[in-house]
Design an enzyme around this catalytic site. Structure first.
Site, PDB file in Angstrom:
ATOM      1  N   ASP A   1      -1.397   4.185  12.135  1.00  0.00           N
ATOM      2  CA  ASP A   1      -0.492   3.085  12.449  1.00  0.00           C
ATOM      3  C   ASP A   1       0.884   3.407  11.856  1.00  0.00           C
ATOM      4  OD1 ASP A   1       0.270   0.667  13.466  1.00  0.00           O
ATOM      5  OD2 ASP A   1      -0.675  -0.557  11.914  1.00  0.00           O
TER       6      ASP A   1
ATOM      7  N   HIS B   1      -1.844  -3.793   5.798  1.00  0.00           N
ATOM      8  CA  HIS B   1      -3.197  -4.016   6.312  1.00  0.00           C
ATOM      9  C   HIS B   1      -4.054  -4.622   5.216  1.00  0.00           C
ATOM     10  CE1 HIS B   1      -2.593  -0.347   9.180  1.00  0.00           C
ATOM     11  NE2 HIS B   1      -2.014  -1.452   9.651  1.00  0.00           N
TER      12      HIS B   1
ATOM     13  N   SER C   1      -0.867   0.647   3.953  1.00  0.00           N
ATOM     14  CA  SER C   1      -2.284   0.362   4.156  1.00  0.00           C
ATOM     15  C   SER C   1      -3.002   0.755   2.874  1.00  0.00           C
ATOM     16  CB  SER C   1      -2.769   1.129   5.388  1.00  0.00           C
ATOM     17  OG  SER C   1      -4.069   0.729   5.727  1.00  0.00           O
TER      18      SER C   1
END
Lengths: 276, 191
Positions: free
Chosen positions: B131, B38, B11
């Site tokens: 996540d 992401h 991310s």
């Protein structure tokens, strides 16, 4: 939170068989990974701690099936989602459709109707609405009720309005709805040319011929075999020189029908070649 | 132990690590690489062509039902979850976001865990939310290997730190030694 792993692979098979035998819905050719994920999600939502409980409920409670279908079929949608797609419809497809005396459009797997309303707005702005019919269908009867009401959450209007502008919309988006405390009710006249009906892409056949079929982010839930079948259904339902529009990460490339279609630039829109 | 798939989740702060990785990666890999990063949904994604500049290996953005092959690098598309139907077939899913993310690293990791079992290596990089942790736990349970970017060297340490605290991992890696280790794995990997 990630779904728990309550329902195992072979149990998913049993479940699919039950639902088919008892209710006639066939999920056997759905993409297995996402189907299993949805089933486990249902267990999480409805607090089933074993597959047996879920199976018992489904087989013995027909009322529960409606909820099951609702949760299995993904109903996440937006108005003017992927604005560049709607821009392409506006600029490249609608001018072509405008040459027909009657325009028939099928929004397959329309969910709660946001795309059908978006298409209605496009047609209005192109001055084609009065000679158009939009057939919006979904497997799931309850989402069609929402579509029919034309009422959507007000907190979505900001993003819808941004999408609308990016799609080439020139008006004030709020002209199309009446705002209440927590909801936005879209103009009744956007629904005048909309025909909402259940249709199951797995088992139902072609019901008309269209110049444009829009089916976005529905086929991703099907496996390749079922995708091919649905592509043939669309092919049978599409006039020569008609258009087929898919989701941004979906493709006709893996289908045998591809050679009969021509893709519009880099858009997920294909034009059916003339065979006559 | 053979590895058939390397799945990498990242991310905020992970892009530089990924660029360093593919810049220095051997070009005869006997496994496939899938990146789950992401990022903002855009109509035309620039990430695949950006990464392609750094590698002779083909970099492909996944579409629905894309077939996964060895010695290629795949990128999960923005705004879709990615799931493995089997070892070669990938399906997309546009359901609810998880951890405010779509693609969700958790969903991709746990789906890969089920399909690849102990033939899977997962790498979790820099990021700002949690996540990936549950996905890594699934991978552990199914016998896969886990590498996590050393939080002290990550640009944004929250995501790898959560993982380090909550998952039994195999090793900590850094931006510099990730390509070295993967090339090493490639040499010793027999399929």
């Amino acid at each position: 939170m990630l779904e728990p792993n309550i329902v195992l692979d072979h149990e998913v098979e049993h479940l699919i068989k039950d639902v088919h035998e008892v209710y006639g819905y066939d999920f056997s050719l759905y993409s297995r990974a996402s189907f299993k994920r949805r089933v486990n999600r249902i267990c999480l939502i409805d607090k089933f701690t074993s597959f047996a409980e879920l199976r018992y409920k489904i087989v013995n409670d027909p009322g529960y099936l409606k909820h099951f279908i609702e949760e299995i079929t993904v109903n996440v949608t937006e108005m003017f989602r992927d604005p560049h797609f709607f821009k392409a419809l506006r600029e490249k497809v609608l001018p072509q459709l405008g040459t027909y005396p009657l325009i028939r459009i099928w929004v397959a797997g329309c969910s709660t109707g946001e795309e059908a309303y978006s298409v209605a707005i496009l047609l209005k702005e192109a001055g084609l609405y009065n000679k158009s019919l939009i057939y919006a269908t979904d497997i799931n009867p309850s989402v069609l009720e929402t579509a029919s009401s034309g009422v959507f959450p007000i907190n979505q209007m900001k993003i819808y309005s941004e999408n609308y502008i990016l799609s080439g919309g020139k008006k004030d988006f709020s002209d199309y709805y009446t705002a209440n405390y927590d909801s936005a009710k879209f103009d009744k006249n956007l629904k005048e040319k909309m025909i909402l009906s259940t249709h199951n892409l797995v088992s139902d056949s072609s019901f008309n011929s269209f110049q444009l079929i829009i089916c976005r982010n529905v086929l991703i839930y099907f496996d390749k075999r079922l995708q091919e079948r649905v592509f043939h259904l669309f092919d049978d339902s599409l006039e020569n020189l008609g258009y087929l529009a898919l989701g941004t990460k979906e493709t006709l490339r893996f289908s045998h029908l591809q050679k009969r279609y021509q893709q519009l630039d880099d858009q997920k829109i294909w034009k059916k070649a003339d065979h006559n | 132990m053979e590895t058939e798939l390397v799945i990498i989740g990242g991310s905020a702060g992970s892009l530089q690590v990924i660029i360093e990785l593919i810049r220095n990666l051997d070009t005869d890999l006997n496994f496939s690489i899938v990146l789950v990063v992401h990022r903002k949904a855009q109509s035309v994604s620039i990430l695949p062509s950006l990464l392609q500049q750094y590698s002779k290996i083909e970099v492909i953005e996944i579409e629905d039902k894309t077939e996964i092959e060895i010695n290629k690098i795949y990128i999960a598309p923005a705004d879709y979850h990615m799931l493995f139907d089997d070892k070669t077939n990938v399906s997309l899913d546009r359901s609810e976001k998880l951890h405010f993310s779509r693609p969700s690293i958790d969903i991709a990791f746990s789906s890969a865990a089920e399909v690849f079992g102990d033939k899977l290596l997962a790498v979790l990089l820099s990021g700002a939310n949690s996540d990936g942790v549950e996905g890594l736990q699934q991978i552990k349970k199914n016998g896969g290997k886990i590498w996590i970017q050393n939080p002290d060297t990550a640009q944004v340490d929250y995501m790898p730190r959560q993982a380090v605290e909550r998952v039994r991992f195999n090793q900590l890696i850094t931006s510099e030694n990730l390509p070295i280790q993967l090339n090493e794995l490639n040499k010793n990997n027999k399929i």
